[in-house]
Design a protein around this motif. Structure first.
Motif, PDB file in Angstrom:
ATOM      1  N   UNK A   1      -0.525  72.128 -23.462  1.00  0.00           N
ATOM      2  CA  UNK A   1       0.686  71.521 -24.027  1.00  0.00           C
ATOM      3  C   UNK A   1       0.681  71.533 -25.546  1.00  0.00           C
ATOM      4  N   UNK A   2      -0.477  71.651 -26.166  1.00  0.00           N
ATOM      5  CA  UNK A   2      -0.530  71.662 -27.625  1.00  0.00           C
ATOM      6  C   UNK A   2      -0.326  73.048 -28.185  1.00  0.00           C
ATOM      7  N   UNK A   3      -0.292  74.054 -27.328  1.00  0.00           N
ATOM      8  CA  UNK A   3      -0.113  75.448 -27.801  1.00  0.00           C
ATOM      9  C   UNK A   3       1.333  75.743 -28.107  1.00  0.00           C
TER      10      UNK A   3
ATOM     11  N   UNK B   1     -17.168  67.811  -6.544  1.00  0.00           N
ATOM     12  CA  UNK B   1     -16.511  69.072  -6.895  1.00  0.00           C
ATOM     13  C   UNK B   1     -15.034  68.859  -7.186  1.00  0.00           C
ATOM     14  N   UNK B   2     -14.371  68.086  -6.350  1.00  0.00           N
ATOM     15  CA  UNK B   2     -12.944  67.819  -6.546  1.00  0.00           C
ATOM     16  C   UNK B   2     -12.728  67.024  -7.834  1.00  0.00           C
ATOM     17  N   UNK B   3     -13.566  66.044  -8.109  1.00  0.00           N
ATOM     18  CA  UNK B   3     -13.424  65.246  -9.331  1.00  0.00           C
ATOM     19  C   UNK B   3     -13.617  66.109 -10.578  1.00  0.00           C
ATOM     20  N   UNK B   4     -14.618  66.995 -10.565  1.00  0.00           N
ATOM     21  CA  UNK B   4     -14.836  67.891 -11.704  1.00  0.00           C
ATOM     22  C   UNK B   4     -13.634  68.812 -11.896  1.00  0.00           C
ATOM     23  N   UNK B   5     -13.092  69.303 -10.802  1.00  0.00           N
ATOM     24  CA  UNK B   5     -11.928  70.188 -10.877  1.00  0.00           C
ATOM     25  C   UNK B   5     -10.731  69.443 -11.465  1.00  0.00           C
TER      26      UNK B   5
ATOM     27  N   UNK C   1      -6.980  68.473 -15.868  1.00  0.00           N
ATOM     28  CA  UNK C   1      -6.350  67.544 -16.809  1.00  0.00           C
ATOM     29  C   UNK C   1      -6.600  67.983 -18.250  1.00  0.00           C
ATOM     30  N   UNK C   2      -7.830  68.381 -18.554  1.00  0.00           N
ATOM     31  CA  UNK C   2      -8.157  68.842 -19.912  1.00  0.00           C
ATOM     32  C   UNK C   2      -7.390  70.117 -20.248  1.00  0.00           C
ATOM     33  N   UNK C   3      -7.293  71.022 -19.287  1.00  0.00           N
ATOM     34  CA  UNK C   3      -6.582  72.279 -19.507  1.00  0.00           C
ATOM     35  C   UNK C   3      -5.112  72.015 -19.775  1.00  0.00           C
TER      36      UNK C   3
END
Length: 73
Positions: free
Chosen positions: A71-73, A55-59, A64-66
């Motif tokens: 940052x590209x917005x 669960x922690x790894x998925x979070x 990280x993806x978010x």
């Protein structure tokens, strides 16, 4: 400056713009930390050790993806 330093600066600027410092007393901060810790504990309460790690790894991957997308917005 590191990514962490940039994040801290952004959070401080956000807080200062809203005059939130008046609410950042030791009591209020301690209560907020306890509340957040309780929410985390509730999510992990009934899962075993391996499931909690997953669960922690998925979070972390999601976070990280978010951040990359934000940052590209």
């Amino acid at each position: 400056m590191s990514d962490f330093d940039d994040l801290v600066a952004a959070v401080r600027a956000f807080s200062e713009a809203r005059d939130w410092e008046q609410f950042h007393t030791p009591k209020n901060l301690a209560m907020a930390i306890a509340g957040e810790a309780g929410e985390l504990a509730a999510e992990l309460q009934w899962v075993d050790g391996e499931a909690s790690r997953s669960l922690v790894q998925r979070t972390l991957r999601f976070t990280t993806a978010w951040r990359s997308r934000w940052r590209t917005c």
